[in-house]
Design a protein around this motif. Sequence first.
Motif, PDB file in Angstrom:
ATOM      1  N   GLU A  53       1.148  -0.924   0.083  1.00 36.62           N
ATOM      2  CA  GLU A  53      -0.064   0.316   0.041  1.00 36.62           C
ATOM      3  C   GLU A  53       1.065   1.136   0.032  1.00 36.62           C
ATOM      4  OE1 GLU A  53      -3.379   1.453  -0.254  1.00 36.62           O
ATOM      5  OE2 GLU A  53      -2.879  -0.245  -0.467  1.00 36.62           O
ATOM      6  N   ASN A  54       2.057   1.277   0.459  1.00 35.09           N
ATOM      7  CA  ASN A  54       2.662   2.368   0.641  1.00 35.09           C
ATOM      8  C   ASN A  54       3.298   2.656  -0.731  1.00 35.09           C
ATOM      9  OD1 ASN A  54       2.340   2.434   3.846  1.00 35.09           O
ATOM     10  ND2 ASN A  54       4.459   1.546   4.566  1.00 35.09           N
ATOM     11  N   PHE A  55       4.041   1.550  -1.168  1.00 32.72           N
ATOM     12  CA  PHE A  55       4.484   1.800  -2.670  1.00 32.72           C
ATOM     13  C   PHE A  55       3.050   2.018  -3.431  1.00 32.72           C
ATOM     14  CE2 PHE A  55       6.794  -1.387  -0.729  1.00 32.72           C
ATOM     15  CZ  PHE A  55       8.295  -0.844  -1.486  1.00 32.72           C
ATOM     16  N   ARG A  56       1.825   2.072  -3.482  1.00 32.08           N
ATOM     17  CA  ARG A  56       0.530   2.642  -4.248  1.00 32.08           C
ATOM     18  C   ARG A  56       1.074   3.681  -3.551  1.00 32.08           C
ATOM     19  NH1 ARG A  56      -2.073  -2.193  -2.060  1.00 32.08           N
ATOM     20  NH2 ARG A  56      -2.006  -4.103  -3.504  1.00 32.08           N
ATOM     21  N   THR A  57       0.515   4.294  -2.794  1.00 31.24           N
ATOM     22  CA  THR A  57       0.261   5.671  -2.404  1.00 31.24           C
ATOM     23  C   THR A  57       1.733   6.302  -3.105  1.00 31.24           C
ATOM     24  OG1 THR A  57      -0.204   5.070   0.079  1.00 31.24           O
ATOM     25  CG2 THR A  57       0.399   7.164   0.015  1.00 31.24           C
ATOM     26  N   LEU A  58       2.293   6.211  -2.775  1.00 29.00           N
ATOM     27  CA  LEU A  58       4.366   7.001  -3.406  1.00 29.00           C
ATOM     28  C   LEU A  58       4.205   6.930  -5.544  1.00 29.00           C
ATOM     29  CD1 LEU A  58       6.853   8.099  -2.845  1.00 29.00           C
ATOM     30  CD2 LEU A  58       7.877   5.532  -3.835  1.00 29.00           C
ATOM     31  N   PHE A  59       2.937   6.221  -5.827  1.00 26.92           N
ATOM     32  CA  PHE A  59       3.239   6.320  -7.189  1.00 26.92           C
ATOM     33  C   PHE A  59       1.730   6.955  -7.990  1.00 26.92           C
ATOM     34  CE2 PHE A  59       6.717   2.829  -6.363  1.00 26.92           C
ATOM     35  CZ  PHE A  59       7.553   3.355  -7.695  1.00 26.92           C
ATOM     36  N   GLY A  60       0.923   6.829  -6.301  1.00 29.40           N
ATOM     37  CA  GLY A  60      -0.512   6.640  -7.238  1.00 29.40           C
ATOM     38  C   GLY A  60      -0.992   7.984  -6.154  1.00 29.40           C
ATOM     39  N   ASP A  61      -0.652   7.930  -5.921  1.00 30.83           N
ATOM     40  CA  ASP A  61      -1.367   9.679  -4.820  1.00 30.83           C
ATOM     41  C   ASP A  61      -0.189  10.890  -4.863  1.00 30.83           C
ATOM     42  OD1 ASP A  61      -1.502  11.822  -3.070  1.00 30.83           O
ATOM     43  OD2 ASP A  61      -1.860  11.152  -1.340  1.00 30.83           O
ATOM     44  N   HIS A  66       4.110  13.324  -7.373  1.00 30.17           N
ATOM     45  CA  HIS A  66       5.061  14.746  -8.076  1.00 30.17           C
ATOM     46  C   HIS A  66       6.563  14.528  -7.424  1.00 30.17           C
ATOM     47  CE1 HIS A  66       5.293  18.880  -9.993  1.00 30.17           C
ATOM     48  NE2 HIS A  66       5.824  18.979  -8.540  1.00 30.17           N
ATOM     49  N   SER A  67       6.218  14.929  -6.041  1.00 29.42           N
ATOM     50  CA  SER A  67       7.535  14.790  -5.573  1.00 29.42           C
ATOM     51  C   SER A  67       8.685  13.789  -5.891  1.00 29.42           C
ATOM     52  CB  SER A  67       7.821  14.839  -3.894  1.00 29.42           C
ATOM     53  OG  SER A  67       7.016  16.032  -3.815  1.00 29.42           O
ATOM     54  N   PHE A  68       8.351  12.458  -5.975  1.00 29.32           N
ATOM     55  CA  PHE A  68       9.136  11.383  -6.213  1.00 29.32           C
ATOM     56  C   PHE A  68       9.297  12.031  -8.305  1.00 29.32           C
ATOM     57  CE2 PHE A  68       9.787   7.443  -8.989  1.00 29.32           C
ATOM     58  CZ  PHE A  68      10.354   6.786  -7.488  1.00 29.32           C
ATOM     59  N   TRP A  69       8.989  11.617  -8.790  1.00 30.41           N
ATOM     60  CA  TRP A  69       8.881  12.048  -9.628  1.00 30.41           C
ATOM     61  C   TRP A  69       9.837  12.732 -10.127  1.00 30.41           C
ATOM     62  CZ3 TRP A  69       9.303   7.596 -12.495  1.00 30.41           C
ATOM     63  CH2 TRP A  69       8.068   6.443 -12.181  1.00 30.41           C
ATOM     64  N   ASN A  70       9.663  13.672  -9.877  1.00 26.73           N
ATOM     65  CA  ASN A  70      10.767  14.908  -9.593  1.00 26.73           C
ATOM     66  C   ASN A  70      12.085  14.621  -9.726  1.00 26.73           C
ATOM     67  OD1 ASN A  70      11.259  18.325  -9.778  1.00 26.73           O
ATOM     68  ND2 ASN A  70      11.422  17.684  -7.676  1.00 26.73           N
ATOM     69  N   ALA A  71      12.019  13.899  -8.085  1.00 30.03           N
ATOM     70  CA  ALA A  71      13.136  13.977  -7.767  1.00 30.03           C
ATOM     71  C   ALA A  71      13.886  12.917  -8.287  1.00 30.03           C
ATOM     72  CB  ALA A  71      13.482  13.637  -5.972  1.00 30.03           C
ATOM     73  N   LEU A  72      12.789  11.866  -8.705  1.00 30.71           N
ATOM     74  CA  LEU A  72      13.834  10.851 -10.222  1.00 30.71           C
ATOM     75  C   LEU A  72      14.093  11.511 -10.967  1.00 30.71           C
ATOM     76  CD1 LEU A  72      14.537   8.180 -10.088  1.00 30.71           C
ATOM     77  CD2 LEU A  72      12.498   7.970 -11.225  1.00 30.71           C
ATOM     78  N   ALA A  73      14.162  12.806 -11.424  1.00 33.81           N
ATOM     79  CA  ALA A  73      14.274  13.269 -12.721  1.00 33.81           C
ATOM     80  C   ALA A  73      15.769  13.695 -12.918  1.00 33.81           C
ATOM     81  CB  ALA A  73      13.200  13.848 -13.126  1.00 33.81           C
ATOM     82  N   ASN A  74      15.597  14.742 -11.878  1.00 34.81           N
ATOM     83  CA  ASN A  74      17.147  15.495 -11.250  1.00 34.81           C
ATOM     84  C   ASN A  74      18.051  14.079 -10.438  1.00 34.81           C
ATOM     85  OD1 ASN A  74      15.635  17.676 -11.453  1.00 34.81           O
ATOM     86  ND2 ASN A  74      15.009  18.159  -9.183  1.00 34.81           N
ATOM     87  N   ASN A  75      17.377  12.967 -10.630  1.00 38.60           N
ATOM     88  CA  ASN A  75      19.074  12.164  -9.876  1.00 38.60           C
ATOM     89  C   ASN A  75      19.374  12.139 -11.187  1.00 38.60           C
ATOM     90  OD1 ASN A  75      18.704  10.761  -6.791  1.00 38.60           O
ATOM     91  ND2 ASN A  75      20.092  11.135  -7.747  1.00 38.60           N
ATOM     92  N   ALA A  76      18.472  11.727 -12.597  1.00 39.54           N
ATOM     93  CA  ALA A  76      18.415  11.036 -13.476  1.00 39.54           C
ATOM     94  C   ALA A  76      20.082  11.707 -14.241  1.00 39.54           C
ATOM     95  CB  ALA A  76      17.718  10.481 -14.476  1.00 39.54           C
ATOM     96  N   TRP A  77      19.443  13.313 -14.244  1.00 40.35           N
ATOM     97  CA  TRP A  77      20.355  14.758 -15.217  1.00 40.35           C
ATOM     98  C   TRP A  77      21.531  14.587 -13.731  1.00 40.35           C
ATOM     99  CZ3 TRP A  77      20.937  16.807 -19.115  1.00 40.35           C
ATOM    100  CH2 TRP A  77      21.661  17.987 -19.340  1.00 40.35           C
ATOM    101  N   GLY A 255      17.562  11.542  -2.028  1.00 41.03           N
ATOM    102  CA  GLY A 255      18.747  11.535  -1.152  1.00 41.03           C
ATOM    103  C   GLY A 255      17.458  12.464  -0.225  1.00 41.03           C
ATOM    104  N   THR A 256      18.053  13.811  -1.044  1.00 39.98           N
ATOM    105  CA  THR A 256      16.820  14.861   0.292  1.00 39.98           C
ATOM    106  C   THR A 256      15.395  14.377   0.102  1.00 39.98           C
ATOM    107  OG1 THR A 256      16.275  15.909  -2.168  1.00 39.98           O
ATOM    108  CG2 THR A 256      18.806  16.776  -0.742  1.00 39.98           C
ATOM    109  N   PHE A 257      14.867  13.885  -0.835  1.00 38.37           N
ATOM    110  CA  PHE A 257      13.372  13.541  -0.744  1.00 38.37           C
ATOM    111  C   PHE A 257      13.001  12.386   0.157  1.00 38.37           C
ATOM    112  CE2 PHE A 257       9.891  11.112  -2.778  1.00 38.37           C
ATOM    113  CZ  PHE A 257       9.087  11.472  -1.915  1.00 38.37           C
ATOM    114  N   LEU A 258      14.277  11.317   0.210  1.00 37.63           N
ATOM    115  CA  LEU A 258      13.777  10.696   1.457  1.00 37.63           C
ATOM    116  C   LEU A 258      14.675  11.299   2.858  1.00 37.63           C
ATOM    117  CD1 LEU A 258      14.108   7.924   3.079  1.00 37.63           C
ATOM    118  CD2 LEU A 258      16.988   7.732   2.185  1.00 37.63           C
ATOM    119  N   TYR A 259      15.491  12.011   2.936  1.00 37.32           N
ATOM    120  CA  TYR A 259      15.704  12.426   4.541  1.00 37.32           C
ATOM    121  C   TYR A 259      14.528  13.356   4.538  1.00 37.32           C
ATOM    122  CZ  TYR A 259      17.856  15.406   7.606  1.00 37.32           C
ATOM    123  OH  TYR A 259      18.168  17.342   8.699  1.00 37.32           O
TER     124      TYR A 259
END
Length: 306
Positions: A53-61, A66-77, A255-259
Amino acid sequence: MTGRRAFRWHIVVFLAPAVLVYTAIMIIPLFGTLNLSLFNLDATRERVFVGLENFRTLFGDPRWSHSFWNALANNAWFFVVHMLVQNPIGILLAALLSSPRLRMAAFYRTAIFIPTILSFVIVGFVWKLILSPIWGIAPGILDMVGLKALFAPWLGKEEYALTTLALVSVWQFVGIPMMLIYAAMLSIPDEVIEAAEMDGVTGWSQFWKIKLPLILPSIGIISILTFVGNFNAFDLIYVAQGALAGPNFATDILGTFLYRTFFGFQLQLGDPHMGATIASVMFLIILLGVCVYLFLVQTRLRRYQF
């Protein structure tokens, strides 16, 4: 009649301390994090098993995704900048320093590698001062060469901040790929180089046709180390931009999103279960990247035995 081969107990004795330490500080916390991501708190603040359920919240809420995909895109760049800037420069420097005609090569190697051993706090604070539009020296230096018009508050603009920090990280860690490639070049037998010279292959032609194919496995190792290191990045951005990774989360990485999620920050309350979920996703991303390299890239690299 041949007797049974004796079990080598000394191997167990020598490996045991390292295995125990690694298990205590890496394996157990890893499984603890994965376990924590499968639980959450109910209305009575009791821990209950929620599965994925936590993973569904992370990807579905939308508030989380929004924060997760923004952080992942920044990590990729962040990773792309290191791959396109840091590693080619490291290879170029290693090629130059391996030249027998270069004088003071040991001094140059040391000078380039020194930033690698500096503290993230020192590097982040010093570069923040250098690039400051108020008291930094960057505007003055650009003014001296007639390029002051190019200066901008790079750490204060959303479109420049992440790239600027990535380049600062490149400056700090370019010595690592340089030294690894330099060591790989030194391992090339002199007979191979002499044979190439006898065939008239010298200079940069020798590097592209002879040396580069021989060091491709080392370049592959450097690439996967860069991937793992950049997805674990946190310190420099935290020191330079804070936990909010400003401006407007433009430098926010996983990393900062996790913190912020795990420990909380300012008005945001800490949520260990969602924090563990983000950490688990980071682990899966890194694991996937390493597996792709091991099974699709490393197996196709040609290795030469000397």
